[in-house]
Each structure stands twice: as structure tokens, then as C-alpha cells.
Scaffold this motif. Structure first.
Motif, PDB file in Angstrom:
ATOM      1  N   GLU A  11       0.831  -1.201   0.000  1.00 61.31           N
ATOM      2  CA  GLU A  11       0.000   0.000   0.000  1.00 61.31           C
ATOM      3  C   GLU A  11       0.868   1.255   0.000  1.00 61.31           C
ATOM      4  O   GLU A  11       1.979   1.261   0.533  1.00 61.31           O
ATOM      5  N   TRP A  12       0.316   2.318  -0.585  1.00 63.19           N
ATOM      6  CA  TRP A  12       0.990   3.620  -0.551  1.00 63.19           C
ATOM      7  C   TRP A  12       0.506   4.378   0.678  1.00 63.19           C
ATOM      8  O   TRP A  12      -0.693   4.583   0.851  1.00 63.19           O
ATOM      9  N   VAL A  13       1.439   4.763   1.541  1.00 64.08           N
ATOM     10  CA  VAL A  13       1.072   5.351   2.832  1.00 64.08           C
ATOM     11  C   VAL A  13       1.965   6.547   3.146  1.00 64.08           C
ATOM     12  O   VAL A  13       3.108   6.641   2.692  1.00 64.08           O
ATOM     13  N   ASP A  14       1.425   7.468   3.949  1.00 62.38           N
ATOM     14  CA  ASP A  14       2.226   8.547   4.512  1.00 62.38           C
ATOM     15  C   ASP A  14       2.970   8.024   5.741  1.00 62.38           C
ATOM     16  O   ASP A  14       2.656   6.954   6.277  1.00 62.38           O
ATOM     17  N   ALA A  15       3.936   8.772   6.204  1.00 62.43           N
ATOM     18  CA  ALA A  15       4.607   8.436   7.455  1.00 62.43           C
ATOM     19  C   ALA A  15       3.639   8.616   8.616  1.00 62.43           C
ATOM     20  O   ALA A  15       2.753   9.484   8.578  1.00 62.43           O
TER      21      ALA A  15
END
Length: 493
Positions: A11-15
Motif C-alpha cells: 500500500e501507498w502510505v504517509d509516514a
């Protein structure tokens, strides 16, 4: 401005912190993208996903041939998207577009190479001296791999670390340099589309002191592979030792490029220029010390200076450019500091020695190709890695002195030897402390040829068949076929 996310567990995630870091375009001298500032919690998520993927996930149940097909798909995706990948990497680190494009062809081929190797990692049957005993070995993945890569060739480093690890059946968490993470994140997109199961390959961005340190120290990481400075490499080895992690380190160099009086001097001069001014000298294998036999010192020096004087600095996207900018602000300042050190120590500058100026390079971090003579091998400029376009010319009398000077540094990554004498080439190759010796060539790499260093230049080897064994454990299975005959319980069989 582009804004990237991390790739964790498919998945593409923020910190978790929601913090961001700017990534700079070294040619324009301005931020062009942002990456997440990952920390320990982000690392923990990535490592947990990797451990699950390679133990109970689909990666664990795939056959070696099936894993190989996924790696081949990645190679295809890289070939089909090479233009975009190259442009992103050039924007991020200022390397020449022409060089990155050529490198990407090798990147794709490297994935194909390890795809083919994935189902050929065989064990052995051992005919032991014990009667009625069958013994054989198997090779199993070592565990979760942490790959920490440098800013000068991010896609290449991610590939030569991840491809053999994945071929071995491991899962990989990559922490790219905070100065050049974008192309590795672009690679993750392609890997997902190529069929890589979630969690097998993750990318956590952030600072080395935060995300990098957390990855090195994580208890569920079994193997660390790192490219960078020897100082950081030593710290990683020390941290890894506390939990007995396996470590491979591809570190720096202060490589001798040795020219004898029987060499083709035009060929050698070209090799000298390529070895130190290619990629603006920002390569671990830079031939930063040119050792020249006394009788040809003036002639070779003149040829090298003439070639270097005509180097075209400028936009790395422009095919007419020979040398681009220094990739990061800290590295730019470091190179300038070493110019002052060289002059203070008494080296004589015969070319360059200052920041470059002129049309098309006013905004970037450029340094003129710089050449020093009157260099003694004990000067700092001859002993310490600069990682920039600075060449030291050192004289020698004979083979014995060339070997002594060549080996008289803390490093041992590569060496160059220029001679028409085959016997001399073989003697020098054997005598030099270097993991690779190039004869009548320089900067010739192949994903098929083991690469790594001696002394402070590192531990282990990348590329080739040897690399994949660093990601495998050998397990011995010992079986008795004499099950009806009890043995003495107190005597070792």
C-alpha cells in the motif's frame, strides 16, 4: 512539486508522523519533490509485513520458478518504463541522463539474471563416512533483508541488493538515501504491477539516523546490505553485531589507477578521465589516485589535462553534457573543503580547484574538474575519499613501488592497471589489495561479475552468482536408514 508516499505492505502510505522531507534537484538548486519522513513505527510496519509475506504469505508458498517469473516481469516493466525512471533519477541526483539510461538497461538485465537463477539454487547429496546414513543439504532464505542504498545510483543499488535477495526467497525492506528516494519509489510501483505480493518488497523513506537506524536495529531483520561510506558502514556493522545479523557492506575507496611506461597513453588518459571525472567523481570506485611511472609523467599529465580542460559541464539532461552537478549540498561543501586541504598540504593545482561558473550552471552545485600534482601519498588528498572530481597524480619508479603506493591506503575496492605486458598485468593484479582489478580499462561493471572490497572498502560481494548465497542459509539433513538397530545412547554416532 511532486509528492511521494512510502510503499509498505503493498500500500501507498504517509509516514505515521505526517512529516515530509524536501528532495532537491542538484542542477536547478531547488526542491522538486517531497518524501515522507519515516521513523521506527513505519519501519516496524514494513518489517512485520515482510516477515509475514515470507513465512505464511504467498511468497512463501510459491515455487522458485514462480518467484523467478515475478522477477522477470519486473525486468520487463523496467525496460518498458526506462525513460521515465531515468528522468526521475536524473532529477533527483544530477547524474547524466545518458549514463542512467545505459545503466537502466543493465538494471533490467540484472532482474532477468536473478530470475533465471531463482530455481537453480540447489543443495547437495553428501556421501558421508557413516554407514546406513543419508545426508543432503538444502538452501533456505536467510530472513527479512534490510537494504540501505546510496544517493549516487539508487536504482542500481536497489536492484543489485533486492534481486538476489528475492531470488533466494527473502523479503526486502529498502531504505533509500533521503537525498534520492524518488526513483526507488517509482520502482516499487512497477514491482507491484509486475505481480510482487504485498509485503515482499517495501520502501521506507526518511533520514538515516531515524528510519535507517530503526531498520538496522530491528530484531526481525536477519540480514543488512548497505552501500555508503566506510564510517557509516562501521556503525552499521557494530549495531548489527549486537543481534548477530548478517552484514554485507559496499563502502568507499581511494583507488589507484596505475599507468606504466609501456601503456597506450591515449587509451590510459581516457581511462584516467573516465575514472575520476565520470559522474563528477561521485562513485566508490573513482580512480582518484593516478600513479604514473616517472618516465611518462609529464606526457600523460599533459594528455589528461587537455582532456579534462574540454569537459562540458551543464544540464545532466542535455546529451552534450559530460559532467553534471555534485548531487547534495553536504557533498558539495565536502569537496570544496578538500580543495582547501590539498592546497594547505602543499599539493599543486594545475587545473580547476574552484566552483564552476558560466552559462547554464549558475544555479547548480558544480565544481571544476580539478587536478593536483606534487602529491605525496601520505597527504590527506591521497588517503581520504573525497567523492568528487579531484584527481591526485603520484609518481613511481617500478612495479614494486607502484604496488607499495597503491596498497598504502585504508581502502581496497578497485584498481586500474595500464600496460601492454601481460605478465606485468597478472603480477599487479595478484599484488594489489582490491576486490576488482581493471586492466587497460576502467569503470567496466557487470551484474554477472562479483563486486566488493577489501579492508575498509567493505564485506561480502554483490553481483553474480556469489551475491545470492549471502541471502541463503545452508541446512543439513542427516537421516539414519538403520531404524531397527538401537545405538548406544551415551556414544556419539
Amino acid at each position: 512539486m511532486s509528492k511521494y508516499q512510502m510503499y509498505i505492505a503493498g500500500e501507498w502510505v504517509d509516514a505515521d508522523s505526517s512529516d515530509w522531507l524536501d528532495t532537491m534537484d542538484p542542477y536547478r538548486g531547488a526542491a522538486w519533490a517531497q518524501i515522507p519522513r519515516g521513523r521506527s513505527s513505519d519501519v516496524s510496519r514494513a518489517v512485520a509485513a515482510a516477515k509475514e509475506a515470507m513465512t505464511i504469505g504467498p511468497w512463501a508458498t510459491m515455487s522458485a520458478s514462480q518467484r523467478g517469473r515475478v522477477l522477470r516481469n519486473i525486468g520487463d516493466a523496467i525496460s518498458q518504463n526506462a525513460e521515465r525512471l531515468a528522468e526521475v533519477e536524473v532529477r533527483d541526483n544530477g547524474k547524466l541522463l545518458a549514463e542512467v539510461q545505459g545503466q537502466l538497461s543493465a538494471v533490467a538485465e540484472c532482474w532477468y539474471y536473478y530470475a533465471g537463477l531463482a530455481d537453480k539454487l540447489e543443495g547437495a547429496s553428501i556421501p558421508v563416512e557413516k554407514p546406513n546414513t543419508v545426508v543432503f543439504t538444502t538452501r533456505e532464505p536467510v530472513g527479512v533483508v534490510a537494504a540501505l542504498t546510496a544517493w549516487n545510483s539508487p536504482l542500481w543499488f536497489a536492484t543489485v541488493k533486492a534481486a538476489p535477495a528475492l531470488a533466494a526467497g527473502c523479503a526486502v525492506v529498502v531504505k533509500p538515501s533521503e537525498f534520492a528516494s524518488a526513483s526507488t519509489l517509482e520502482l516499487a510501483t512497477l514491482m507491484k504491477d509486475a505481480g510482487m505480493p504485498a509485503g515482499v518488497f517495501s520502501v521506507v523513506t526518511g533520514l538515516g539516523s531515524e528510519a535507517g537506524a530503526a531498520l538496522v536495529e530491528h530484531p526481525d531483520v536477519a540480514k543488512i546490505t548497505f552501500t555508503g561510506s566506510d564510517v557509516t558502514g562501521a556503525k552499521i556493522a557494530e549495531a548489527a553485531a549486537r543481534t548477530l545479523k548478517r552484514v554485507s557492506l559496499e563502502l568507499g575507496g581511494k583507488s589507484p589507477n596505475i599507468v606504466f611506461d609501456d601503456a597506450d597513453l591515449d587509451l590510459a588518459a581516457t581511462g584516467v578521465v573516465s575514472g575520476i571525472f565520470g559522474a563528477a567523481g561521485q562513485m566508490c570506485a573513482a580512480g582518484s589516485r593516478v600513479l604514473v611511472q616517472n618516465s611518462i609523467k609529464d606526457e600523460l599529465t599533459e594528455k589528461v589535462v587537455n582532456l579534462a580542460r574540454n569537459i562540458q559541464l551543464g544540464d545532466p539532461m542535455d546529451p552534450r553534457t559530460n559532467v553534471g552537478p555534485i548531487s547534495t549540498p553536504p557533498q558539495y561543501q565536502k569537496v570544496l573543503d578538500y580543495i582547501q586541504v590539498a592546497e594547505a598540504d602543499g599539493a599543486r593545482c594545475i587545473l580547476g580547484g574552484k566552483p564552476a561558473a558560466g552559462p547554464g550552471i549558475t544555479e547548480g552545485q558544480f565544481i571544476e574538474p580539478t587536478i593536483y600534482t606534487d602529491v605525496a601519498n601520505d597527504m590527506r588528498i591521497a588517503q581520504e575519499e573525497v567523492f568528487g572530481p579531484i584527481l591526485s597524480i603520484i609518481e613511481f619508479d617500478d612495479e614494486e613501488e607502484a604496488v607499495r603506493i597503491g596498497n598504502d591506503v585504508a581502502y581496497g575496492l578497485v584498481a586500474g592497471v595500464w600496460t601492454r605486458d601481460v605478465g606485468r598485468a597478472l603480477r599487479m593484479s595478484k599484488s594489489l589489495d582490491a576486490g576488482t582489478v581493471w586492466v587497460n580499462t576502467y569503470r567496466m561493471y557487470s551484474y554477472m561479475v562479483p563486486f566488493g572490497g577489501m579492508k575498509r572498502s567493505g564485506l561480502g560481494r554483490e553481483h553474480g552468482r556469489e551475491a545470492v548465497y549471502d541471502f541463503l542459509e545452508t541446512k543439513s539433513i542427516v537421516m539414519s536408514t538403520d531404524i531397527n538397530k538401537p545405538s548406544n545412547a551415551f556414544v556419539m554416532r
